[in-house]
Scaffold this motif. Structure first.
Motif, PDB file in Angstrom:
ATOM      1  N   PHE A 100      -8.346   8.253   2.629  1.00  0.00           N
ATOM      2  CA  PHE A 100      -7.569   8.477   3.833  1.00  0.00           C
ATOM      3  C   PHE A 100      -8.563   9.001   4.851  1.00  0.00           C
TER       4      PHE A 100
ATOM      5  N   VAL B 126       0.820  -1.191   0.000  1.00  0.00           N
ATOM      6  CA  VAL B 126       0.000   0.000   0.000  1.00  0.00           C
ATOM      7  C   VAL B 126       0.864   1.254   0.000  1.00  0.00           C
ATOM      8  N   ARG B 127       1.511   1.466  -1.120  1.00  0.00           N
ATOM      9  CA  ARG B 127       2.387   2.640  -1.253  1.00  0.00           C
ATOM     10  C   ARG B 127       1.621   3.742  -1.942  1.00  0.00           C
ATOM     11  N   VAL B 128       0.720   4.335  -1.189  1.00  0.00           N
ATOM     12  CA  VAL B 128      -0.080   5.414  -1.747  1.00  0.00           C
ATOM     13  C   VAL B 128       0.583   6.749  -1.459  1.00  0.00           C
ATOM     14  N   ARG B 129       0.517   7.619  -2.393  1.00  0.00           N
ATOM     15  CA  ARG B 129       1.076   8.957  -2.192  1.00  0.00           C
ATOM     16  C   ARG B 129       0.081   9.746  -1.340  1.00  0.00           C
ATOM     17  N   LEU B 130       0.525  10.182  -0.198  1.00  0.00           N
ATOM     18  CA  LEU B 130      -0.359  10.973   0.647  1.00  0.00           C
ATOM     19  C   LEU B 130      -0.128  12.447   0.368  1.00  0.00           C
ATOM     20  N   PRO B 131      -1.154  13.231   0.579  1.00  0.00           N
ATOM     21  CA  PRO B 131      -1.010  14.687   0.401  1.00  0.00           C
ATOM     22  C   PRO B 131       0.028  15.201   1.392  1.00  0.00           C
ATOM     23  N   ARG B 132       0.611  16.360   1.123  1.00  0.00           N
ATOM     24  CA  ARG B 132       1.606  16.973   2.002  1.00  0.00           C
ATOM     25  C   ARG B 132       1.109  17.057   3.441  1.00  0.00           C
ATOM     26  N   GLY B 133       1.953  16.685   4.343  1.00  0.00           N
ATOM     27  CA  GLY B 133       1.599  16.851   5.749  1.00  0.00           C
ATOM     28  C   GLY B 133       0.792  15.707   6.351  1.00  0.00           C
ATOM     29  N   TYR B 134       0.254  14.859   5.514  1.00  0.00           N
ATOM     30  CA  TYR B 134      -0.536  13.746   6.034  1.00  0.00           C
ATOM     31  C   TYR B 134       0.422  12.665   6.502  1.00  0.00           C
ATOM     32  N   ARG B 135       0.070  12.037   7.592  1.00  0.00           N
ATOM     33  CA  ARG B 135       0.912  10.923   8.012  1.00  0.00           C
ATOM     34  C   ARG B 135       0.059   9.690   8.283  1.00  0.00           C
ATOM     35  N   ALA B 136       0.450   8.605   7.658  1.00  0.00           N
ATOM     36  CA  ALA B 136      -0.313   7.364   7.784  1.00  0.00           C
ATOM     37  C   ALA B 136       0.113   6.597   9.026  1.00  0.00           C
ATOM     38  N   ARG B 137      -0.820   5.922   9.623  1.00  0.00           N
ATOM     39  CA  ARG B 137      -0.497   5.117  10.796  1.00  0.00           C
ATOM     40  C   ARG B 137      -0.841   3.653  10.534  1.00  0.00           C
TER      41      ARG B 137
ATOM     42  N   ILE C 168      -6.649   4.210   4.290  1.00  0.00           N
ATOM     43  CA  ILE C 168      -5.433   4.499   5.034  1.00  0.00           C
ATOM     44  C   ILE C 168      -5.891   5.382   6.169  1.00  0.00           C
ATOM     45  N   PHE C 169      -5.456   5.105   7.367  1.00  0.00           N
ATOM     46  CA  PHE C 169      -5.844   6.000   8.445  1.00  0.00           C
ATOM     47  C   PHE C 169      -4.607   6.584   9.105  1.00  0.00           C
ATOM     48  N   GLY C 170      -4.799   7.740   9.666  1.00  0.00           N
ATOM     49  CA  GLY C 170      -3.665   8.431  10.273  1.00  0.00           C
ATOM     50  C   GLY C 170      -4.087   9.840  10.627  1.00  0.00           C
ATOM     51  N   THR C 171      -3.212  10.804  10.413  1.00  0.00           N
ATOM     52  CA  THR C 171      -3.519  12.175  10.780  1.00  0.00           C
ATOM     53  C   THR C 171      -3.403  13.080   9.557  1.00  0.00           C
ATOM     54  N   CYS C 172      -4.409  13.902   9.348  1.00  0.00           N
ATOM     55  CA  CYS C 172      -4.358  14.802   8.204  1.00  0.00           C
ATOM     56  C   CYS C 172      -3.431  15.964   8.542  1.00  0.00           C
ATOM     57  N   SER C 173      -3.059  16.701   7.535  1.00  0.00           N
ATOM     58  CA  SER C 173      -2.090  17.782   7.743  1.00  0.00           C
ATOM     59  C   SER C 173      -2.556  18.812   8.762  1.00  0.00           C
TER      60      SER C 173
ATOM     61  N   SER D 238      -2.436   2.418  -6.216  1.00  0.00           N
ATOM     62  CA  SER D 238      -1.107   1.835  -6.397  1.00  0.00           C
ATOM     63  C   SER D 238      -1.057   0.437  -5.809  1.00  0.00           C
ATOM     64  N   SER D 239      -1.784   0.271  -4.714  1.00  0.00           N
ATOM     65  CA  SER D 239      -1.734  -1.015  -4.044  1.00  0.00           C
ATOM     66  C   SER D 239      -2.137  -2.122  -4.987  1.00  0.00           C
TER      67      SER D 239
ATOM     68  N   LEU E 186      -7.499   9.607  -2.271  1.00  0.00           N
ATOM     69  CA  LEU E 186      -6.078   9.434  -2.548  1.00  0.00           C
ATOM     70  C   LEU E 186      -5.945   9.113  -4.034  1.00  0.00           C
TER      71      LEU E 186
END
Lengths: 141, 141
Positions: free
Chosen positions: B87, A105-116, B122-127, B102-103, B98
DNA sequence: TTCATAGTGAGAAAGAATTCTCATTATCAT
DNA sequence: ATGATAATGAGAATTCTTTCTCACTATGAA
């Protein structure tokens, strides 16, 4: 500040044994409904409230993990399994574990987003349902 | 047998225009709650019942698509977009599209199982949330 | 402009999923 | 074995989401 967490006393009851057993023997995630049905065979008369209470405490103590299957609600399975994904049958709603997480799952995330982490659910028809009915038409919801 | 489907007459009301507009301007999926909030700005006093009614008819006529975000319920977005994933911010619950898929979800399915599609979240924190708070601790549910 | 009627808003109602209440039962330290 | 009390079952109650009801309004064909 209170002492880190008063581990609620937990008695080893017939009901809870039946519930843990259900998960240990099931080779797949169970919904509350399924759990209630399965564990009731081991512990007759098992109440739904007990199912919920037990699930909650098992999740709290890290023995169980919650997984949400889009369109099918919450399921539970033993915690600590290797990273994997799930298959959900659109016909019978059974959820199955799939081996490994091949999907890079190598998705390009928008700037500043961080995947967990990520959740992947493959949906379709399980072998049992595929045998009976021919290709289902619409997505079960 | 009844004629294939009586396309219910649909009037072009201020409310429905506001709702379609909300989706056209939103660059992301919206929950009913979010839609209600956004469309209400365009059409003051918009009722929640109308939001649900409109979503239902827009989904029926294929203008909208439903997506379930594990742990966050149903969201809606314009139908027909290219295959993509989502996301979900564990902190503010905003859902974002997103790019691409790609996956290479090349998962080995058990014998007899047939896949019809897959959902990837994909879950995590947005910018926006990442700026404010430092790394969130637990998974939002 | 007229007017049949589709659409609307507000709140009631329905569903579902989960939690709570409480009298009764079962566990387990002593 | 005893007893304090955690756990249970049954059903009521909650919570959350979605649908329904109905009097009123606005659309749009004529």
């Amino acid at each position: 500040m209170a002492p880190t967490a008063s581990v609620a006393p937990v008695r080893d009851t017939r009901q809870r044994r039946a519930i843990r057993l259900a998960f240990e023997e099931a080779e797949r995630p169970l919904s509350t409904e399924q759990l209630h049905a399965v564990a009731s065979r081991e512990s007759r008369g098992l109440g739904l409230a007990t199912v919920y209470r037990s699930i909650k405490s098992l999740v709290d103590e890290g023995w169980l993990e919650v997984i949400d299957i889009p369109g099918h609600g919450a399921f539970y399975e033993r915690a600590g399994k290797e990273h994997h994904h799930h298959f959900a049958c659109e016909n019978c709603s059974e959820v199955t574990d799939l081996d490994g997480c091949s999907s890079e799952v190598r998705v390009r995330l928008p700037r500043g987003y961080r995947a967990r982490g990520h959740d992947v659910t493959i949906f379709g028809t399980c072998s049992r349902c595929a045998e009976k009915r021919r290709p289902p038409t619409r997505r079960g919801r």
